[in-house]
Motif scaffolding. Structure first.
Motif, PDB file in Angstrom:
ATOM      1  N   ASN A  49       2.581 -20.333 -12.868  1.00 26.47           N
ATOM      2  CA  ASN A  49       2.642 -19.827 -14.242  1.00 26.47           C
ATOM      3  C   ASN A  49       2.060 -18.420 -14.283  1.00 26.47           C
ATOM      4  OD1 ASN A  49      -0.309 -19.995 -14.948  1.00 26.47           O
ATOM      5  ND2 ASN A  49       0.065 -22.163 -14.509  1.00 26.47           N
ATOM      6  N   GLU A  50       2.226 -17.746 -15.427  1.00 28.37           N
ATOM      7  CA  GLU A  50       1.814 -16.346 -15.534  1.00 28.37           C
ATOM      8  C   GLU A  50       0.300 -16.187 -15.396  1.00 28.37           C
ATOM      9  OE1 GLU A  50       3.946 -14.063 -15.398  1.00 28.37           O
ATOM     10  OE2 GLU A  50       5.798 -15.048 -16.032  1.00 28.37           O
ATOM     11  N   ALA A  51      -0.461 -17.166 -15.848  1.00 25.71           N
ATOM     12  CA  ALA A  51      -1.919 -17.090 -15.743  1.00 25.71           C
ATOM     13  C   ALA A  51      -2.366 -17.046 -14.286  1.00 25.71           C
ATOM     14  CB  ALA A  51      -2.568 -18.277 -16.463  1.00 25.71           C
ATOM     15  N   ASP A  52      -1.623 -17.721 -13.415  1.00 24.47           N
ATOM     16  CA  ASP A  52      -1.970 -17.722 -11.987  1.00 24.47           C
ATOM     17  C   ASP A  52      -1.949 -16.309 -11.411  1.00 24.47           C
ATOM     18  OD1 ASP A  52      -2.280 -20.476 -11.929  1.00 24.47           O
ATOM     19  OD2 ASP A  52      -0.203 -20.827 -11.313  1.00 24.47           O
ATOM     20  N   LEU A  53      -1.008 -15.500 -11.851  1.00 29.38           N
ATOM     21  CA  LEU A  53      -0.891 -14.143 -11.351  1.00 29.38           C
ATOM     22  C   LEU A  53      -2.097 -13.308 -11.775  1.00 29.38           C
ATOM     23  CD1 LEU A  53       0.686 -11.959  -9.893  1.00 29.38           C
ATOM     24  CD2 LEU A  53       2.075 -11.648 -11.957  1.00 29.38           C
ATOM     25  N   ILE A  54      -2.507 -13.457 -13.018  1.00 27.02           N
ATOM     26  CA  ILE A  54      -3.691 -12.733 -13.510  1.00 27.02           C
ATOM     27  C   ILE A  54      -4.932 -13.168 -12.747  1.00 27.02           C
ATOM     28  CG2 ILE A  54      -5.171 -12.321 -15.511  1.00 27.02           C
ATOM     29  CD1 ILE A  54      -2.709 -12.787 -17.289  1.00 27.02           C
ATOM     30  N   VAL A  55      -5.101 -14.468 -12.588  1.00 27.37           N
ATOM     31  CA  VAL A  55      -6.295 -14.991 -11.912  1.00 27.37           C
ATOM     32  C   VAL A  55      -6.290 -14.590 -10.441  1.00 27.37           C
ATOM     33  CG1 VAL A  55      -7.562 -17.082 -11.274  1.00 27.37           C
ATOM     34  CG2 VAL A  55      -6.563 -16.872 -13.569  1.00 27.37           C
ATOM     35  N   ALA A  56      -5.118 -14.567  -9.818  1.00 27.76           N
ATOM     36  CA  ALA A  56      -5.032 -14.135  -8.419  1.00 27.76           C
ATOM     37  C   ALA A  56      -5.490 -12.692  -8.268  1.00 27.76           C
ATOM     38  CB  ALA A  56      -3.600 -14.290  -7.907  1.00 27.76           C
ATOM     39  N   MET A  57      -5.149 -11.847  -9.240  1.00 24.25           N
ATOM     40  CA  MET A  57      -5.599 -10.457  -9.221  1.00 24.25           C
ATOM     41  C   MET A  57      -7.120 -10.375  -9.384  1.00 24.25           C
ATOM     42  SD  MET A  57      -2.984  -8.213  -9.041  1.00 24.25           S
ATOM     43  CE  MET A  57      -3.379  -6.783 -10.031  1.00 24.25           C
ATOM     44  N   ALA A  58      -7.660 -11.233 -10.240  1.00 24.30           N
ATOM     45  CA  ALA A  58      -9.114 -11.255 -10.439  1.00 24.30           C
ATOM     46  C   ALA A  58      -9.830 -11.724  -9.174  1.00 24.30           C
ATOM     47  CB  ALA A  58      -9.462 -12.160 -11.620  1.00 24.30           C
ATOM     48  N   ILE A  59      -9.258 -12.699  -8.487  1.00 24.64           N
ATOM     49  CA  ILE A  59      -9.827 -13.173  -7.223  1.00 24.64           C
ATOM     50  C   ILE A  59      -9.829 -12.049  -6.199  1.00 24.64           C
ATOM     51  CG2 ILE A  59      -9.477 -14.757  -5.271  1.00 24.64           C
ATOM     52  CD1 ILE A  59      -8.253 -16.737  -7.349  1.00 24.64           C
ATOM     53  N   ASP A  60      -8.732 -11.311  -6.143  1.00 21.70           N
ATOM     54  CA  ASP A  60      -8.639 -10.180  -5.222  1.00 21.70           C
ATOM     55  C   ASP A  60      -9.730  -9.158  -5.509  1.00 21.70           C
ATOM     56  OD1 ASP A  60      -7.163  -8.590  -3.148  1.00 21.70           O
ATOM     57  OD2 ASP A  60      -6.820  -7.250  -4.849  1.00 21.70           O
ATOM     58  N   ASP A  61      -9.965  -8.877  -6.782  1.00 20.20           N
ATOM     59  CA  ASP A  61     -11.014  -7.932  -7.163  1.00 20.20           C
ATOM     60  C   ASP A  61     -12.386  -8.429  -6.733  1.00 20.20           C
ATOM     61  OD1 ASP A  61     -11.634  -5.435  -8.913  1.00 20.20           O
ATOM     62  OD2 ASP A  61     -13.009  -6.966  -9.659  1.00 20.20           O
ATOM     63  N   LEU A  62     -12.648  -9.711  -6.946  1.00 23.84           N
ATOM     64  CA  LEU A  62     -13.929 -10.279  -6.537  1.00 23.84           C
ATOM     65  C   LEU A  62     -14.091 -10.245  -5.019  1.00 23.84           C
ATOM     66  CD1 LEU A  62     -14.060 -13.292  -9.014  1.00 23.84           C
ATOM     67  CD2 LEU A  62     -15.690 -11.388  -8.943  1.00 23.84           C
ATOM     68  N   ASN A  63     -13.002 -10.464  -4.290  1.00 23.16           N
ATOM     69  CA  ASN A  63     -13.061 -10.370  -2.829  1.00 23.16           C
ATOM     70  C   ASN A  63     -13.444  -8.963  -2.386  1.00 23.16           C
ATOM     71  OD1 ASN A  63     -12.413 -13.039  -2.299  1.00 23.16           O
ATOM     72  ND2 ASN A  63     -10.216 -12.662  -2.193  1.00 23.16           N
ATOM     73  N   HIS A  64     -12.883  -7.953  -3.065  1.00 29.07           N
ATOM     74  CA  HIS A  64     -13.239  -6.568  -2.772  1.00 29.07           C
ATOM     75  C   HIS A  64     -14.724  -6.330  -3.060  1.00 29.07           C
ATOM     76  CE1 HIS A  64      -9.522  -4.286  -1.790  1.00 29.07           C
ATOM     77  NE2 HIS A  64      -8.923  -5.296  -2.399  1.00 29.07           N
ATOM     78  N   CYS A  65     -15.194  -6.847  -4.184  1.00 24.72           N
ATOM     79  CA  CYS A  65     -16.607  -6.684  -4.550  1.00 24.72           C
ATOM     80  C   CYS A  65     -17.533  -7.309  -3.514  1.00 24.72           C
ATOM     81  CB  CYS A  65     -16.867  -7.305  -5.917  1.00 24.72           C
ATOM     82  SG  CYS A  65     -16.147  -6.403  -7.294  1.00 24.72           S
ATOM     83  N   LEU A  66     -17.184  -8.500  -3.066  1.00 25.24           N
ATOM     84  CA  LEU A  66     -18.017  -9.202  -2.087  1.00 25.24           C
ATOM     85  C   LEU A  66     -18.026  -8.479  -0.746  1.00 25.24           C
ATOM     86  CD1 LEU A  66     -16.987 -12.826  -3.029  1.00 25.24           C
ATOM     87  CD2 LEU A  66     -19.337 -11.943  -3.059  1.00 25.24           C
ATOM     88  N   ALA A  67     -16.862  -7.980  -0.331  1.00 22.67           N
ATOM     89  CA  ALA A  67     -16.781  -7.239   0.928  1.00 22.67           C
ATOM     90  C   ALA A  67     -17.593  -5.959   0.840  1.00 22.67           C
ATOM     91  CB  ALA A  67     -15.323  -6.926   1.256  1.00 22.67           C
ATOM     92  N   GLN A  68     -17.506  -5.275  -0.304  1.00 30.62           N
ATOM     93  CA  GLN A  68     -18.263  -4.037  -0.474  1.00 30.62           C
ATOM     94  C   GLN A  68     -19.762  -4.321  -0.547  1.00 30.62           C
ATOM     95  OE1 GLN A  68     -16.927  -0.904  -0.320  1.00 30.62           O
ATOM     96  NE2 GLN A  68     -19.091  -0.363  -0.158  1.00 30.62           N
ATOM     97  N   ALA A  69     -20.133  -5.439  -1.154  1.00 29.01           N
ATOM     98  CA  ALA A  69     -21.552  -5.800  -1.247  1.00 29.01           C
ATOM     99  C   ALA A  69     -22.175  -5.937   0.147  1.00 29.01           C
ATOM    100  CB  ALA A  69     -21.708  -7.103  -2.031  1.00 29.01           C
ATOM    101  N   LYS A  70     -21.435  -6.528   1.076  1.00 26.12           N
ATOM    102  CA  LYS A  70     -21.938  -6.682   2.443  1.00 26.12           C
ATOM    103  C   LYS A  70     -22.128  -5.320   3.109  1.00 26.12           C
ATOM    104  CE  LYS A  70     -19.930 -11.266   3.217  1.00 26.12           C
ATOM    105  NZ  LYS A  70     -18.946 -12.074   3.996  1.00 26.12           N
ATOM    106  N   LEU A  71     -21.199  -4.404   2.874  1.00 25.88           N
ATOM    107  CA  LEU A  71     -21.311  -3.055   3.437  1.00 25.88           C
ATOM    108  C   LEU A  71     -22.491  -2.310   2.812  1.00 25.88           C
ATOM    109  CD1 LEU A  71     -17.550  -1.986   3.510  1.00 25.88           C
ATOM    110  CD2 LEU A  71     -18.959  -2.695   5.450  1.00 25.88           C
ATOM    111  N   ASP A  72     -22.664  -2.484   1.508  1.00 29.29           N
ATOM    112  CA  ASP A  72     -23.755  -1.798   0.815  1.00 29.29           C
ATOM    113  C   ASP A  72     -25.119  -2.302   1.268  1.00 29.29           C
ATOM    114  OD1 ASP A  72     -21.991  -0.220  -0.624  1.00 29.29           O
ATOM    115  OD2 ASP A  72     -21.853  -1.642  -2.280  1.00 29.29           O
ATOM    116  N   GLU A  73     -25.212  -3.575   1.586  1.00 29.17           N
ATOM    117  CA  GLU A  73     -26.475  -4.126   2.077  1.00 29.17           C
ATOM    118  C   GLU A  73     -26.886  -3.471   3.390  1.00 29.17           C
ATOM    119  OE1 GLU A  73     -25.709  -8.309   2.213  1.00 29.17           O
ATOM    120  OE2 GLU A  73     -26.523  -8.651   0.192  1.00 29.17           O
ATOM    121  N   GLN A  74     -25.897  -3.092   4.189  1.00 32.85           N
ATOM    122  CA  GLN A  74     -26.177  -2.423   5.462  1.00 32.85           C
ATOM    123  C   GLN A  74     -26.467  -0.938   5.277  1.00 32.85           C
ATOM    124  OE1 GLN A  74     -22.747  -3.201   7.919  1.00 32.85           O
ATOM    125  NE2 GLN A  74     -22.908  -5.414   7.705  1.00 32.85           N
TER     126      GLN A  74
END
Length: 215
Positions: A49-74
């Motif tokens: 459904n259309e909501a899945d596409l929006i949520v998938a984009m939000a998950i992608d954004d959170l994945n980017h945030c988490l990956a960047q958080a690990k780099l920032d910690e270093q």
């Protein structure tokens, strides 16, 4: 990684490119079929459904945030600087790379409730993981009693990135990031702590890629 997961990641990547520079989430699954050159059946299987596409984009954004958080910690020994430049990088990405600001539509309980269970669970897991990091860093900076500082900062960050994007601010202006960090520091209750100087933001910007893939 399975071919199914790879295809799903590709569809999100195409979605990011499609929405680059947009101020509203005006992408639907039928648009994605044409943009990705992947069959309607496959796209609709990935996003029932259309909501899945929006949520998938939000998950992608959170994945980017988490990956960047690990780099920032270093990269940063000081937790305040780590937190500030982490948020500056997100703002830079939105302004310079014209990445769609997912805060325009998420978090949103109504959208999430209409998403398929697998997307609901994946989103909640990533959201909880990122904000556990978010709260942990604020604790390391130093909690100030009397207000829910994490909540104040969260609301400010969401509003600021949307408003700054709406206003078409210059993502290469060091003063923008200096003022952004000043506001964050005030809301954290640490006005006594010294902000990085303007020259630090100039140097940081000079080392940032001027344009990246939207993926």
């Amino acid at each position: 990684m399975s071919s199914w997961q790879q295809r799903g990641d590709y569809l999100v990547e195409v979605s990011q490119r499609y929405l680059k520079g947009h101020k509203t989430f005006d992408l639907c699954r039928s648009h994605l079929v044409k943009a990705s050159q992947i069959s309607k059946g496959t796209v609709y299987n990935h996003f029932p459904n259309e909501a899945d596409l929006i949520v998938a984009m939000a998950i992608d954004d959170l994945n980017h945030c988490l990956a960047q958080a690990k780099l920032d910690e270093q990269a940063y020994a000081d937790p305040l600087n780590m937190f500030l430049f982490h948020q500056c990088r997100r703002l830079h990405d939105a302004l310079v790379n014209q990445r769609f600001v997912i805060e325009r539509v998420m978090p949103n309980e109504d959208i999430l409730s209409h998403a398929s269970e697998v997307y609901q669970q994946a989103y909640q897991q990533r959201y909880d993981e990122y904000f556990a990091w978010f709260h942990h860093v604020i604790d390391k900076i130093g909690k100030i009693v009397g207000f829910n500082r994490a909540e104040l900062v969260t609301h400010y960050l969401r509003g600021a990135i949307i408003n700054t994007d709406d206003a078409g601010k210059d993502g290469l202006d060091p003063n923008l990031y200096y003022q952004y960090c000043y506001a964050i520091t005030q809301l954290l209750g640490h006005s006594d702590k010294r902000l990085p100087k303007l020259t630090v933001f100039k140097d940081w910007l000079s080392k940032m890629p001027q344009q990246q893939s939207a993926a």
